[in-house]
Design a protein around this motif. Sequence first.
Motif, mmCIF file in Angstrom:
data_model
loop_
_atom_site.group_PDB
_atom_site.id
_atom_site.type_symbol
_atom_site.label_atom_id
_atom_site.label_comp_id
_atom_site.label_asym_id
_atom_site.label_seq_id
_atom_site.Cartn_x
_atom_site.Cartn_y
_atom_site.Cartn_z
ATOM 1 N N LYS A 130 49.762 61.918 78.701
ATOM 2 C CA LYS A 130 49.252 63.144 77.950
ATOM 3 C C LYS A 130 48.305 62.759 76.889
ATOM 4 O O LYS A 130 47.290 63.486 76.205
ATOM 5 N N LEU A 131 48.976 61.558 76.286
ATOM 6 C CA LEU A 131 47.959 61.336 74.963
ATOM 7 C C LEU A 131 46.505 60.792 75.540
ATOM 8 O O LEU A 131 45.469 61.223 74.888
ATOM 9 N N ILE A 132 46.479 60.147 76.539
ATOM 10 C CA ILE A 132 45.002 59.823 77.190
ATOM 11 C C ILE A 132 44.122 61.004 77.549
ATOM 12 O O ILE A 132 42.944 61.144 77.253
ATOM 13 N N ASP A 133 44.907 61.922 77.803
ATOM 14 C CA ASP A 133 44.189 63.427 78.345
ATOM 15 C C ASP A 133 43.800 63.909 76.894
ATOM 16 O O ASP A 133 42.856 64.515 76.860
ATOM 17 N N LEU A 134 44.610 63.809 76.138
ATOM 18 C CA LEU A 134 44.293 64.602 74.840
ATOM 19 C C LEU A 134 43.124 63.940 74.092
ATOM 20 O O LEU A 134 42.170 64.576 73.579
ATOM 21 N N MET A 135 43.281 62.713 74.273
ATOM 22 C CA MET A 135 41.917 61.743 73.708
ATOM 23 C C MET A 135 40.772 61.987 74.243
ATOM 24 O O MET A 135 39.854 62.051 73.783
ATOM 25 N N ASN A 136 40.667 62.259 75.691
ATOM 26 C CA ASN A 136 39.362 62.413 76.445
ATOM 27 C C ASN A 136 39.038 63.640 76.199
ATOM 28 O O ASN A 136 37.712 63.935 76.171
ATOM 29 N N MET B 163 43.308 56.154 65.687
ATOM 30 C CA MET B 163 42.163 57.005 66.416
ATOM 31 C C MET B 163 41.289 57.665 65.708
ATOM 32 O O MET B 163 41.701 58.339 64.696
ATOM 33 N N THR B 164 39.929 58.045 66.188
ATOM 34 C CA THR B 164 38.995 58.694 65.523
ATOM 35 C C THR B 164 37.991 59.385 66.479
ATOM 36 O O THR B 164 38.166 58.926 67.436
ATOM 37 N N ILE B 165 37.305 60.351 65.881
ATOM 38 C CA ILE B 165 36.440 60.948 66.782
ATOM 39 C C ILE B 165 35.250 59.848 66.961
ATOM 40 O O ILE B 165 35.181 58.744 66.270
ATOM 41 N N THR B 166 34.523 59.935 67.945
ATOM 42 C CA THR B 166 33.761 58.612 68.580
ATOM 43 C C THR B 166 32.658 58.259 67.656
ATOM 44 O O THR B 166 32.300 56.934 67.499
ATOM 45 N N ASP B 167 32.147 59.323 66.715
ATOM 46 C CA ASP B 167 30.960 58.881 65.952
ATOM 47 C C ASP B 167 31.372 58.491 64.322
ATOM 48 O O ASP B 167 30.582 58.201 63.665
ATOM 49 N N LEU B 168 32.828 58.100 64.258
ATOM 50 C CA LEU B 168 33.024 57.596 62.941
ATOM 51 C C LEU B 168 33.298 56.289 63.105
ATOM 52 O O LEU B 168 33.658 55.642 64.210
ATOM 53 N N SER B 169 32.952 55.477 62.163
ATOM 54 C CA SER B 169 33.006 53.884 62.172
ATOM 55 C C SER B 169 33.898 53.386 61.269
ATOM 56 O O SER B 169 34.361 53.864 60.084
#
Length: 110
Positions: A22-28, A50-56
Amino acid sequence: MGDFNLPFINWTTRQSQAPDSKLIDLMNTNSLQQHVNEPTRGNNILDLVMTITDLSINGLEVTDKIGDHQMIDFSLEVQNHNTRTQHKQVLYYKWANFELMKEEPRLQGC
């Protein structure tokens, strides 16, 4: 960021056994990226960043032990996209002409 206690997730393949999936689904679904690649307790990656993909994330390091988990040290690069300029009027009473204010009826009661 936190201790998720989901030892059955393989973070290299992003695959898991239920209920951890469920965590993987949420992340995807939400375009989240998990940054920790080293075990944080025993042989498991339980503490996640965990971050949104465009955060560094910079300099992420699994370091000293705290209790039964390893600490995670990192810095997060954040940019301020607020380009609005706010203007504020500041009255400088030292230069005010109080005599004129007394004579001018529209300025009385301000």
